[in-house]
Motif scaffolding. Structure first.
Motif, PDB file in Angstrom:
ATOM      1  N   LEU A  29       0.700  -1.000  -0.001  1.00  0.00           N
ATOM      2  CA  LEU A  29      -0.002   0.136   0.050  1.00  0.00           C
ATOM      3  C   LEU A  29       1.000   1.075  -0.061  1.00  0.00           C
ATOM      4  O   LEU A  29       1.900   1.410   0.760  1.00  0.00           O
ATOM      5  N   ALA A  30       0.568   2.204  -0.761  1.00  0.00           N
ATOM      6  CA  ALA A  30       1.613   3.312  -0.925  1.00  0.00           C
ATOM      7  C   ALA A  30       0.670   4.496  -1.109  1.00  0.00           C
ATOM      8  O   ALA A  30      -0.421   4.510  -1.405  1.00  0.00           O
ATOM      9  N   GLY A  31       1.397   5.547  -0.519  1.00  0.00           N
ATOM     10  CA  GLY A  31       0.575   6.773  -0.246  1.00  0.00           C
ATOM     11  C   GLY A  31      -0.141   7.207   0.822  1.00  0.00           C
ATOM     12  O   GLY A  31      -0.583   8.414   1.186  1.00  0.00           O
ATOM     13  N   LEU A  32      -0.162   6.368   1.710  1.00  0.00           N
ATOM     14  CA  LEU A  32      -0.501   6.620   3.146  1.00  0.00           C
ATOM     15  C   LEU A  32       0.243   7.550   3.930  1.00  0.00           C
ATOM     16  O   LEU A  32       1.443   6.983   4.245  1.00  0.00           O
ATOM     17  N   PRO A  33       0.011   8.882   4.349  1.00  0.00           N
ATOM     18  CA  PRO A  33       1.082   9.516   5.026  1.00  0.00           C
ATOM     19  C   PRO A  33       1.486   9.020   6.253  1.00  0.00           C
ATOM     20  O   PRO A  33       0.852   8.123   6.950  1.00  0.00           O
ATOM     21  N   GLU A  34       2.716   9.156   6.760  1.00  0.00           N
ATOM     22  CA  GLU A  34       3.250   8.838   7.864  1.00  0.00           C
ATOM     23  C   GLU A  34       2.467   9.387   9.091  1.00  0.00           C
ATOM     24  O   GLU A  34       2.046  10.473   9.101  1.00  0.00           O
ATOM     25  N   GLY A  35       2.360   8.412  10.048  1.00  0.00           N
ATOM     26  CA  GLY A  35       1.798   8.723  11.196  1.00  0.00           C
ATOM     27  C   GLY A  35       0.323   8.583  11.357  1.00  0.00           C
ATOM     28  O   GLY A  35      -0.513   8.398  12.475  1.00  0.00           O
ATOM     29  N   LYS A  36      -0.518   8.230  10.121  1.00  0.00           N
ATOM     30  CA  LYS A  36      -1.738   7.935  10.307  1.00  0.00           C
ATOM     31  C   LYS A  36      -2.045   6.491  11.015  1.00  0.00           C
ATOM     32  O   LYS A  36      -3.426   6.480  11.534  1.00  0.00           O
ATOM     33  N   GLU A  37      -1.140   5.792  11.312  1.00  0.00           N
ATOM     34  CA  GLU A  37      -1.265   4.318  11.901  1.00  0.00           C
ATOM     35  C   GLU A  37      -0.897   4.754  13.475  1.00  0.00           C
ATOM     36  O   GLU A  37      -0.771   3.516  13.904  1.00  0.00           O
ATOM     37  N   ALA A  38      -1.229   5.897  13.950  1.00  0.00           N
ATOM     38  CA  ALA A  38      -0.718   6.070  15.438  1.00  0.00           C
ATOM     39  C   ALA A  38      -1.531   5.140  16.406  1.00  0.00           C
ATOM     40  O   ALA A  38      -1.112   4.578  17.251  1.00  0.00           O
ATOM     41  N   GLY A  39      -2.930   4.588  15.989  1.00  0.00           N
ATOM     42  CA  GLY A  39      -3.741   3.861  16.867  1.00  0.00           C
ATOM     43  C   GLY A  39      -3.380   2.472  16.633  1.00  0.00           C
ATOM     44  O   GLY A  39      -4.163   1.497  17.096  1.00  0.00           O
ATOM     45  N   GLY A  40      -2.362   2.137  15.675  1.00  0.00           N
ATOM     46  CA  GLY A  40      -1.973   0.751  15.217  1.00  0.00           C
ATOM     47  C   GLY A  40      -2.307   0.498  13.918  1.00  0.00           C
ATOM     48  O   GLY A  40      -3.314   0.991  13.284  1.00  0.00           O
ATOM     49  N   ILE A  41      -1.458  -0.111  13.125  1.00  0.00           N
ATOM     50  CA  ILE A  41      -1.610  -0.311  11.743  1.00  0.00           C
ATOM     51  C   ILE A  41      -2.580  -1.321  11.510  1.00  0.00           C
ATOM     52  O   ILE A  41      -3.516  -1.052  10.113  1.00  0.00           O
ATOM     53  N   SER A  42      -2.944  -2.052  12.277  1.00  0.00           N
ATOM     54  CA  SER A  42      -3.992  -3.363  12.003  1.00  0.00           C
ATOM     55  C   SER A  42      -5.103  -2.701  11.756  1.00  0.00           C
ATOM     56  O   SER A  42      -6.226  -3.023  10.847  1.00  0.00           O
ATOM     57  N   PRO A  43      -5.718  -1.965  12.698  1.00  0.00           N
ATOM     58  CA  PRO A  43      -7.067  -1.425  12.681  1.00  0.00           C
ATOM     59  C   PRO A  43      -7.222  -0.338  11.756  1.00  0.00           C
ATOM     60  O   PRO A  43      -8.374  -0.500  10.942  1.00  0.00           O
ATOM     61  N   LEU A  44      -6.200   0.377  11.296  1.00  0.00           N
ATOM     62  CA  LEU A  44      -6.081   1.248  10.041  1.00  0.00           C
ATOM     63  C   LEU A  44      -6.276   0.696   8.885  1.00  0.00           C
ATOM     64  O   LEU A  44      -7.364   0.910   8.015  1.00  0.00           O
ATOM     65  N   LEU A  45      -5.500  -0.581   8.663  1.00  0.00           N
ATOM     66  CA  LEU A  45      -5.658  -1.198   7.390  1.00  0.00           C
ATOM     67  C   LEU A  45      -7.155  -2.019   7.449  1.00  0.00           C
ATOM     68  O   LEU A  45      -7.790  -1.929   6.458  1.00  0.00           O
ATOM     69  N   ASP A  46      -7.730  -2.414   8.522  1.00  0.00           N
ATOM     70  CA  ASP A  46      -9.013  -2.997   8.465  1.00  0.00           C
ATOM     71  C   ASP A  46     -10.081  -1.991   7.952  1.00  0.00           C
ATOM     72  O   ASP A  46     -10.908  -2.032   7.084  1.00  0.00           O
ATOM     73  N   LYS A  47      -9.874  -0.617   8.611  1.00  0.00           N
ATOM     74  CA  LYS A  47     -10.720   0.565   7.916  1.00  0.00           C
ATOM     75  C   LYS A  47     -10.608   0.618   6.762  1.00  0.00           C
ATOM     76  O   LYS A  47     -11.680   0.829   6.112  1.00  0.00           O
ATOM     77  N   ILE A  48      -9.345   0.686   6.113  1.00  0.00           N
ATOM     78  CA  ILE A  48      -9.283   1.064   4.642  1.00  0.00           C
ATOM     79  C   ILE A  48      -9.638   0.007   3.779  1.00  0.00           C
ATOM     80  O   ILE A  48     -10.479   0.172   2.791  1.00  0.00           O
ATOM     81  N   LEU A  49      -9.434  -1.232   4.080  1.00  0.00           N
ATOM     82  CA  LEU A  49      -9.849  -2.271   3.367  1.00  0.00           C
ATOM     83  C   LEU A  49     -11.439  -2.575   3.327  1.00  0.00           C
ATOM     84  O   LEU A  49     -11.950  -2.831   2.250  1.00  0.00           O
ATOM     85  N   ARG A  50     -11.918  -2.397   4.489  1.00  0.00           N
ATOM     86  CA  ARG A  50     -13.587  -2.379   4.529  1.00  0.00           C
ATOM     87  C   ARG A  50     -14.127  -1.314   3.819  1.00  0.00           C
ATOM     88  O   ARG A  50     -15.240  -1.333   3.202  1.00  0.00           O
TER      89      ARG A  50
END
Length: 185
Positions: A29-50
């Motif tokens: 996955l490219a283009g996601l700004p640094e620091g967006k995953e502050a709450g954890g990368i897995s929950p963020l990816l879950d949100k994006i994929l959903r």
């Protein structure tokens, strides 16, 4: 000496195969700004994929074995962010995600950010794919259907006939026979 060089070549082939297998469940996955995953990368990816797969919260998400930013220093402001490497637990999940998102051709927008998702290929395969770049630009200009198969094979359809080439020189030679006008002949 001959046996030793054969053994080295065989080992190199096995290593490439092992590297390819180890990456078969990966997407980048490219283009996601640094620091967006502050709450954890897995929950963020879950949100994006959903979001992209249009899944409700009641449907189980695709299982991710692990995910992390590319292992390089955090870029300076104004530079592209590091890619996120996503390893799915199952190949079928990775394949479903990729096939669903591939038609977007890199035009994915989430939370105001332009994202791209692509497969994680070993360096050798990437080099082979890049070797077709010039031929692919010629095919694009002529609106000929073509694509790249794994591992780095060029597939071209001309007049309902499909050709698969293993090497760029082989492809150029075959295409010159079928469509010499593509090469100014």
């Amino acid at each position: 000496m001959g046996d030793l060089s054969k053994d080295v070549k065989a080992l190199q082939g096995k290593m490439l195969d092992l590297e390819a297998r180890s990456r078969r469940n990966n997407l980048i996955l490219a283009g996601l700004p640094e620091g967006k995953e502050a709450g954890g990368i897995s929950p963020l990816l879950d949100k994006i994929l959903r979001h992209f797969l249009k899944l409700s919260d009641t449907i189980p998400a695709h299982e991710i074995e692990r995910a992390h930013r590319a292992l390089r220093p955090i870029p300076d402001p104004g530079h592209p962010p590091r890619h996120i490497i996503i390893r799915f637990l199952r190949w079928s999940d990775k394949n479903e995600v990729f096939k669903t998102l591939a038609p977007a051709k890199g035009k994915l927008t989430w939370d105001g950010h332009d994202l791209r998702m692509f497969q994680d290929f070993p360096m050798e395969i990437q080099r082979q794919r890049d070797s077709y770049r010039e031929l692919r630009s010629i095919l694009r200009k002529e609106n000929l259907r073509h694509g790249i198969l794994y591992p780095a094979r060029l597939i071209v359809t001309i007049n309902e006939e499909t050709f698969i080439f293993k090497e760029p020189k082989e492809a150029e030679k075959g295409l010159k026979k079928k469509r010499p006008e593509l090469f100014g002949m």
